[in-house]
Design a protein around this motif. Structure first.
Motif, short mmCIF file in Angstrom:
data_model
loop_
_atom_site.label_atom_id
_atom_site.label_comp_id
_atom_site.label_asym_id
_atom_site.label_seq_id
_atom_site.Cartn_x
_atom_site.Cartn_y
_atom_site.Cartn_z
N TYR A 49 -3.93 11.72 2.72
CA TYR A 49 -3.77 11.20 0.65
C TYR A 49 -5.45 11.66 0.30
O TYR A 49 -6.19 11.35 1.88
CB TYR A 49 -4.22 10.17 0.83
CG TYR A 49 -2.20 9.75 0.19
CD1 TYR A 49 -1.03 9.99 -0.19
CD2 TYR A 49 -1.15 8.59 2.23
CE1 TYR A 49 0.11 9.64 -0.18
CE2 TYR A 49 -0.02 8.45 2.01
CZ TYR A 49 0.75 9.35 0.98
OH TYR A 49 1.68 9.02 1.24
N GLU B 17 -6.52 6.39 -1.80
CA GLU B 17 -5.66 5.55 -1.12
C GLU B 17 -6.60 4.54 -1.77
O GLU B 17 -5.84 2.75 -2.08
CB GLU B 17 -7.35 5.72 0.35
CG GLU B 17 -6.35 7.20 1.25
CD GLU B 17 -4.91 5.79 2.17
OE1 GLU B 17 -5.30 5.17 2.42
OE2 GLU B 17 -3.83 6.72 1.51
N HIS C 203 0.69 -1.17 0.38
CA HIS C 203 -0.25 -0.05 -0.10
C HIS C 203 1.13 1.76 0.43
O HIS C 203 1.16 1.96 -0.52
CB HIS C 203 -0.75 -0.52 1.10
CG HIS C 203 -2.01 1.00 1.44
ND1 HIS C 203 -2.94 0.89 0.94
CD2 HIS C 203 -1.47 2.31 1.78
CE1 HIS C 203 -3.09 2.63 1.06
NE2 HIS C 203 -2.49 2.92 1.96
N HIS D 196 -4.06 8.14 5.78
CA HIS D 196 -4.90 7.18 5.32
C HIS D 196 -5.73 7.04 5.53
O HIS D 196 -6.73 5.96 6.36
CB HIS D 196 -4.22 6.05 5.24
CG HIS D 196 -2.66 6.14 5.22
ND1 HIS D 196 -2.48 5.64 3.63
CD2 HIS D 196 -1.42 6.43 6.00
CE1 HIS D 196 -0.09 5.70 3.48
NE2 HIS D 196 -0.48 5.94 4.92
N HIS E 17 1.04 4.40 -3.03
CA HIS E 17 1.81 5.61 -3.06
C HIS E 17 3.14 6.68 -3.44
O HIS E 17 2.50 7.87 -4.53
CB HIS E 17 1.98 6.18 -1.75
CG HIS E 17 0.01 6.58 -0.92
ND1 HIS E 17 -1.14 6.86 -1.33
CD2 HIS E 17 -0.02 6.00 -0.06
CE1 HIS E 17 -1.54 6.39 -0.42
NE2 HIS E 17 -1.04 5.53 0.16
ZN LIG Z 1 -2.50 5.20 2.21
#
Ligand SMILES: [Zn+2]
Length: 446
Positions: free
Chosen positions: A199, A204, A145, A250, A149
């Motif tokens: 974000y 996300e 994850h 997040h 980003h």
């Molecule tokens: Zn994130």
């Protein structure tokens, strides 16, 4: 004593200075026109307006991530644990859309539950979040994850939008830093708030999709992604202070969880049946953390009390943490900062010195010790600590201010004036700037 006000207010030292400078620099670069331009997004393959080139992403990362890592009490001294996490990270990094980025993976001493990525590929994972996960596949999902980003250049996208909208990054950064749990964040350094500020929900979603893709491509059971999502989903309902930063950067939603379930049930159904999650391997490598779980929990509770401005309550939690883990760097340093806010400088010094002794390479203890000595009016000691801190972690403007402040205390007016001038070259507002400016005026340097 005129200067006492500053000594008190260092508890809330402005955390936004570096990012403000960054903002100015980015604005200047954008104004010069050689920076803003279209670039192909490595994930979508589409052209997008990007303010930062790849070289600038790497440079901004290089300048800022060491401050954040130190603010998070440095990389864990347990090399086996750090190497293990980095090994999982490297596997994931090779599966990303940007395999050539200079990724690095840091397991951080900070007890809060968090993970983050800088735009050049520096990825941080705290002890707090490692304690919450149950297998290596979940860790791979988390790293996937964060790497998502980086791969989709989300920081560049955000910087672009922020600058176009004229948002003042310094304000954003102060807001984020106030949630880190360190009331006295300014004491030990500065976070890179704006770079790590929240974000968007779309980002996300994209990072989730990429994270699942990367971890599955790396051979992990996609069930690990569900493990991560359900852990986050459960915790997001509890509103714990230890999780506040993670969810502010997040944003979590039941939609994220449901999407993950749907994807794993359909596209990854086969992999879910066949692949390993490496639970035992994960448990073996994180056994040391679980041994001190009560200490990490106690630190989280202490941080919550510090955030609510109850240092007296926080102190009890930190005492408990130190009962389980007397040699813990973060616990000793947190105790020192707590005692400083209770104005118990001599006691604070003891804990800060202990912290420095157990982890001499980590700079934050030097900064806290420097501040403690300023409060104790031991200016020569403070100066040498700030000099050492500057050598090991250059670029924190607060250090320049306190070098000046120490010189002032020692009666070395010319040296003090030089530092105050340097400081004002970097920061021109806030209490420190006012102090520096008023001294320079009083001494007829301006
Ligand atoms: Zn994130």
């Amino acid at each position: 004593m005129k200067s006492d006000r500053f000594v008190k207010e260092t508890q809330n030292a402005p955390a936004s200075v570096i990012t403000r400078r960054q903002f100015l620099r980015l604005s200047a670069m954008a104004g010069a026109g050689f920076l803003a331009g279209c670039a192909v997004n490595p994930v979508s393959g589409q052209r997008e307006l990007m303010l930062m080139s790849e070289a600038q992403e790497i440079e901004i990362d290089r300048q800022n991530s060491p401050h954040q890592i130190s603010g998070d009490y440095g990389t864990v001294q347990d090399k086996a644990l750090n190497n293990y996490v980095a090994g999982v990270g490297r596997t994931i990094g090779e599966s990303t859309h940007r395999p050539d980025m200079p990724y690095s993976y840091h397991t951080l001493n900070a007890p809060y539950v968090n993970a983050y990525a800088f735009p050049g590929g520096t990825i941080g994972i705290t002890r707090g979040i490692l304690l919450e996960m149950e297998d290596e596949a979940a860790l791979a999902a988390l790293i996937g994850h964060e790497a998502g980003h980086v791969a989709a250049r989300h920081t560049s996208q955000r910087m672009t939008r922020s600058l176009i909208a004229g948002v003042l990054l310094s304000g954003v950064s102060a807001a984020v830093d106030s949630r880190t749990g360190d009331l006295v964040a300014g004491l030990g350094g500065i976070g890179a708030g704006a770079l790590l500020a929240g974000y968007s929900r779309n980002q996300e979603r994209e990072a989730d999709a990429l994270g699942l893709e990367y971890m599955a491509q790396s051979g992990y059971n996609p069930e690990g992604f569900l493990g991560l999502m359900s852990m986050l989903n459960d915790m997001s309902g509890k509103n714990e202070s230890a999780m506040a930063v993670l969810f502010s950067t997040h944003p979590m939603s039941s939609e994220r969880y449901e999407t993950a379930v749907r994807e794993v049930d359909t596209r990854y159904a086969q992999a879910r049946r066949d692949r390993p999650a490496y639970r035992e391997r994960y448990m073996d490598h994180t056994a040391g953390l679980r041994q001190i779980r009560p200490a990490i929990k106690a630190m989280q509770d202490g941080d919550g009390e510090m955030m609510r401005k109850n240092p007296e309550n926080a102190r009890e939690h930190y005492e408990n943490a130190l009962k389980t883990a007397p040699d813990d760097y973060a616990a000793n340093l947190k105790m020192a900062k707590c005692l400083l806010s209770l104005k118990k400088e001599e006691d604070a010094r003891r804990y800060a010195e202990k912290a420095r002794a157990v982890y001499p390479e980590e700079p934050q203890a030097m900064h806290v010790l420097g501040m403690t000595n300023i409060r104790l009016r031991a200016f020569d000691k403070a100066l040498s600590l700030f000099d050492d801190y500057e050598k090991s972690l250059p670029g924190n403007p607060n250090t320049t201010f306190f070098q000046g402040f120490a010189y002032e205390g020692m009666g070395r007016r010319r040296d003090a004036a030089q530092k105050y001038q340097d400081f004002l070259g970097k920061v021109n507002q806030g209490d420190y700037a006012e102090h520096a400016y008023s001294r320079l005026k009083e001494w007829e340097y301006i």
